[in-house]
Design an enzyme around this catalytic site. Sequence first.
Site, mmCIF file in Angstrom:
data_model
loop_
_atom_site.group_PDB
_atom_site.id
_atom_site.type_symbol
_atom_site.label_atom_id
_atom_site.label_comp_id
_atom_site.label_asym_id
_atom_site.label_seq_id
_atom_site.Cartn_x
_atom_site.Cartn_y
_atom_site.Cartn_z
ATOM 1 N N LYS A 13 57.030 23.715 41.818
ATOM 2 C CA LYS A 13 55.602 23.428 41.642
ATOM 3 C C LYS A 13 54.890 23.336 42.990
ATOM 4 O O LYS A 13 53.811 23.894 43.168
ATOM 5 C CB LYS A 13 55.406 22.121 40.859
ATOM 6 N N ARG A 88 51.430 12.369 34.108
ATOM 7 C CA ARG A 88 52.877 12.187 34.001
ATOM 8 C C ARG A 88 53.291 11.849 32.566
ATOM 9 O O ARG A 88 54.453 11.991 32.214
ATOM 10 C CB ARG A 88 53.302 11.055 34.950
ATOM 11 N N ARG A 127 69.304 23.230 49.291
ATOM 12 C CA ARG A 127 68.173 22.833 50.132
ATOM 13 C C ARG A 127 68.594 21.743 51.118
ATOM 14 O O ARG A 127 68.240 21.783 52.294
ATOM 15 C CB ARG A 127 67.012 22.349 49.253
ATOM 16 N N ARG A 139 65.363 14.096 52.354
ATOM 17 C CA ARG A 139 64.728 13.036 51.561
ATOM 18 C C ARG A 139 65.804 12.125 50.981
ATOM 19 O O ARG A 139 66.871 12.585 50.586
ATOM 20 C CB ARG A 139 63.921 13.639 50.405
ATOM 21 N N ARG A 150 66.158 11.640 38.315
ATOM 22 C CA ARG A 150 64.785 12.144 38.291
ATOM 23 C C ARG A 150 64.607 13.153 37.161
ATOM 24 O O ARG A 150 63.575 13.173 36.493
ATOM 25 C CB ARG A 150 64.420 12.775 39.641
#
Length: 192
Positions: A13, A88, A127, A139, A150
């Site tokens: 996204k 959300r 990644r 992260r 998540r």
Amino acid sequence: MRLIFLGPPGAGKGTQAKLLTERYGIPQLSTGDMLRAAVAQATEVGKRAKAVMDAGQLVSDEIVNEIVSDRIDAPDCAKGFILDGYPRTVPQAVALDRMLESKGLKLDAVIELKVDEAALVRRMENRVAETVAAGGTVRSDDNPEAFKRRLTEYREKTAPLSEYYAGTGQLNTVDGMADVSTVTAEIEKILA
């Protein structure tokens, strides 16, 4: 052009929003960024959000909706915006519909990037490896366990938005597993 991007974490996204932002000159609106900006600017709603966050609580839908409403009134949103991470939940989607209607605006499209979750986990691991190899910072939530949490949270809370927007006739789905340029071309067809 007013758009919403849907899809689980890692679906692409942000990448697609960045490309559309550059092409159309409209901002990508991230809930986290909007919240931090409202707090930093000490707006009335920002002060309320800060008090809630300082107490270690989650910011209510009412506050988030108000922050989004204020943000889309900003001059840089006059030509449109891309919402990423908002709404959300279905109640937030309903609130957004009312908010836009009250401003005489409407969504142009809701674009859902459909992806294979197992492939997303592999994509995230790649990644991380690439970031580490390049000497970058990873992260804290970029690890398989956190990523799977998540994804579960997305399925439980956000995935029902697909059904909601399908019911309004606004949902468009794109194969998010295709390469970036193919996904971009499919999105462009939707927007044409």
